[in-house]
Design a protein around this motif. Structure first.
Motif, PDB file in Angstrom:
ATOM      1  N   ALA A 119       1.096  -1.103   0.318  1.00 42.15           N
ATOM      2  CA  ALA A 119       0.507   0.260   0.269  1.00 42.15           C
ATOM      3  C   ALA A 119       0.906   1.330  -0.160  1.00 42.15           C
ATOM      4  N   CYS A 120       2.405   1.242   0.799  1.00 46.68           N
ATOM      5  CA  CYS A 120       3.012   2.588   0.981  1.00 46.68           C
ATOM      6  C   CYS A 120       3.503   2.229  -0.410  1.00 46.68           C
ATOM      7  N   VAL A 121       3.879   1.636  -1.379  1.00 45.83           N
ATOM      8  CA  VAL A 121       4.351   2.148  -2.862  1.00 45.83           C
ATOM      9  C   VAL A 121       2.712   2.386  -3.613  1.00 45.83           C
ATOM     10  N   GLY A 122       2.052   1.599  -3.660  1.00 47.42           N
ATOM     11  CA  GLY A 122       0.407   2.737  -4.391  1.00 47.42           C
ATOM     12  C   GLY A 122       0.309   3.845  -3.751  1.00 47.42           C
ATOM     13  N   ALA A 123       0.748   4.338  -2.829  1.00 51.72           N
ATOM     14  CA  ALA A 123       0.518   6.039  -2.356  1.00 51.72           C
ATOM     15  C   ALA A 123       1.462   6.317  -3.333  1.00 51.72           C
ATOM     16  N   ALA A 124       2.663   5.695  -3.091  1.00 54.49           N
ATOM     17  CA  ALA A 124       3.875   6.992  -3.156  1.00 54.49           C
ATOM     18  C   ALA A 124       3.766   6.920  -4.492  1.00 54.49           C
ATOM     19  N   ILE A 125       3.542   6.330  -5.404  1.00 52.56           N
ATOM     20  CA  ILE A 125       2.998   6.176  -7.180  1.00 52.56           C
ATOM     21  C   ILE A 125       2.253   6.963  -7.478  1.00 52.56           C
ATOM     22  N   ALA A 126       1.227   6.687  -6.406  1.00 53.36           N
ATOM     23  CA  ALA A 126       0.020   8.228  -6.767  1.00 53.36           C
ATOM     24  C   ALA A 126       0.873   9.268  -6.482  1.00 53.36           C
ATOM     25  N   TRP A 131      -1.565  12.441  -8.767  1.00 61.75           N
ATOM     26  CA  TRP A 131      -2.749  12.467  -7.722  1.00 61.75           C
ATOM     27  C   TRP A 131      -3.369  12.649  -7.097  1.00 61.75           C
ATOM     28  N   GLY A 132      -4.396  12.624  -7.468  1.00 61.36           N
ATOM     29  CA  GLY A 132      -5.798  13.204  -6.159  1.00 61.36           C
ATOM     30  C   GLY A 132      -5.520  12.298  -4.683  1.00 61.36           C
ATOM     31  N   ILE A 133      -6.757  12.859  -3.560  1.00 66.03           N
ATOM     32  CA  ILE A 133      -6.533  11.835  -2.511  1.00 66.03           C
ATOM     33  C   ILE A 133      -7.137  10.524  -2.555  1.00 66.03           C
ATOM     34  N   LEU A 134      -7.663  11.243  -3.350  1.00 60.13           N
ATOM     35  CA  LEU A 134      -8.954   9.207  -4.484  1.00 60.13           C
ATOM     36  C   LEU A 134      -8.111   8.983  -4.848  1.00 60.13           C
ATOM     37  N   GLY A 135      -7.071   9.326  -5.779  1.00 57.87           N
ATOM     38  CA  GLY A 135      -6.146   7.809  -7.038  1.00 57.87           C
ATOM     39  C   GLY A 135      -5.068   7.612  -5.594  1.00 57.87           C
ATOM     40  N   ILE A 136      -4.535   8.115  -4.668  1.00 61.21           N
ATOM     41  CA  ILE A 136      -3.762   7.630  -3.923  1.00 61.21           C
ATOM     42  C   ILE A 136      -4.676   6.725  -3.491  1.00 61.21           C
ATOM     43  N   GLN A 137      -6.106   6.686  -2.423  1.00 60.11           N
ATOM     44  CA  GLN A 137      -6.241   6.263  -1.482  1.00 60.11           C
ATOM     45  C   GLN A 137      -6.698   4.924  -2.834  1.00 60.11           C
ATOM     46  N   VAL A 138      -6.954   4.823  -3.671  1.00 56.17           N
ATOM     47  CA  VAL A 138      -7.214   3.853  -5.098  1.00 56.17           C
ATOM     48  C   VAL A 138      -5.542   2.646  -5.352  1.00 56.17           C
ATOM     49  N   SER A 139      -5.334   3.846  -5.486  1.00 50.64           N
ATOM     50  CA  SER A 139      -3.463   2.707  -6.075  1.00 50.64           C
ATOM     51  C   SER A 139      -2.758   2.508  -4.551  1.00 50.64           C
ATOM     52  N   ALA A 140      -3.236   2.669  -3.260  1.00 48.46           N
ATOM     53  CA  ALA A 140      -2.464   2.478  -2.598  1.00 48.46           C
ATOM     54  C   ALA A 140      -3.472   0.840  -1.858  1.00 48.46           C
TER      55      ALA A 140
END
Length: 350
Positions: A119-126, A131-140
């Motif tokens: 999840a940390c990797v997904g959020a970091a990529i976003a 990306w916005g907060i929603l993109g960060i959450q989805v990616s994480a």
């Protein structure tokens, strides 16, 4: 043999059920009052009567006798945080106690299979892609689930479907994800992106809204209901593979379902709040001190006390200093000595 049957039986005496009911009512009442306190206190203190008036006006569409600032603080800032703290605290603890039962180790935490690292990797990529907060959450969320899927595929590829192999696979995937995260931090803009990634890793629910909660809450609730309804089966899984087989348990299906639900709970929590440590480790121990080792009683108790614990942590995070303190820092500062005290207490009792 009688002791073991007692451990994984779904039956309970009348006195045990009454005792569990009293404990549940007591800690639920405490969580309710903690929620009211969280709504009242902050840089802008609000009376309980005003809070109830605002909530009733929203639910029953009554007339407004309060100012817009108070209304916005309660409904748009504090109330979403209260719900988020309850959901995230409950999810992390329920996930942690499930993993501890499955892997027969009380020192196991919810990120044992690599979900938090993924999840940390997904959020970091976003964050790197702006990306916005929603993109960060989805990616994480997606990367957290993908990390666990990879972890569960490794034992099958190696044709060694055992609990130990699954744990080792989690270590491998977590290490790999941590390396990717280190690379992302290295190439991130140190002025903006690196700070955002670091802050997200430390955990916070400052940006939670009802809109973001509504998208992830159904996943949390469904996974939690499944785990609580199957909590007596976790007792059987904790006895070991051979004994579970002898009792007619389909290890692959039931352990897989428990791991799936625990993973969804952790991934859902992390995608909302970032990484918050210690809750999934210490709260199950506190629940066992209250009601014993039986997961039939321990799971629901751990779920509720963890909700109250994160409510306290979040309230402290936004009130004890001018700037808001990340939740992961406070859970570490409070959780470390608390966990040490529990270990000493258990050592003295034994």
């Amino acid at each position: 043999m009688e002791r073991k049957i007692k451990i994984y039986s779904n039956d309970a005496t009348v006195s045990e059920r009454r005792s569990l009911r009293m404990v549940m009512i007591s800690i639920s009442t405490v969580v309710f009052f903690l929620s009211l306190i969280a709504l009242c206190v902050g840089r802008y203190n609000i009376k309980i009567s005003e809070i109830l008036e605002i909530i009733f006006s929203k639910v029953f569409n009554t007339s407004k006798n309060f100012d817009d600032i108070t209304y916005n603080v309660i409904l748009n800032l504090r109330l979403p945080r209260v719900f988020a703290a309850i959901l995230i605290g409950s999810s992390l603890s329920l996930s942690g106690i499930t993993y501890q039962g499955i892997f027969k180790n009380p020192l196991v935490s919810p990120d044992i299979l690599g979900v938090s690292s993924g999840a940390c990797v997904g959020a970091a990529i976003a964050i790197l892609l702006h990306w916005g907060i929603l993109g960060i959450q989805v990616s994480a969320f997606i990367f957290g689930v993908v990390a666990v899927v990879i972890t569960m595929l490794i034992p099958r590829i190696m044709k060694r479907d055992s609990t130990i192999m699954l744990v080792l696979s989690g270590v491998i995937v977590s290490g790999f994800m941590s390396s990717i995260l280190g690379l992302i931090k290295y190439i991130a803009d140190p002025e903006t992106q690196l700070a955002d990634i670091t802050y997200w890793q430390l955990g916070s629910i400052a940006k939670v809204t009802f809109d973001s909660l509504s998208k992830i809450a159904p996943v949390i609730l469904i996974a939690a209901i499944i785990l609580i309804s199957l909590r007596w089966r976790i007792n059987i899984l904790s006895l070991g593979d051979n004994e579970a087989h002898s009792l007619g348990v389909n290890l692959r299906v039931e352990r897989g379902l428990a791991v799936l639900c625990a993973t969804l709970l952790t991934a859902s929590s992390v995608c909302i709040s970032g990484t918050i440590g210690w809750i999934g480790l210490i709260m199950p121990h506190l629940a066992r001190m209250l009601v014993g080792n039986n997961n039939v009683r321990c799971l629901p108790v751990a779920t509720i006390i963890s909700a109250g614990f994160l409510l306290i942590i979040d309230t402290l995070a936004r009130t004890i200093s001018v700037g808001e303190i990340p939740l992961g820092i406070l859970t570490g500062l409070i959780g470390t000595p608390f966990f040490t005290w529990m270990l000493i207490k258990q050592r003295m009792e034994n």
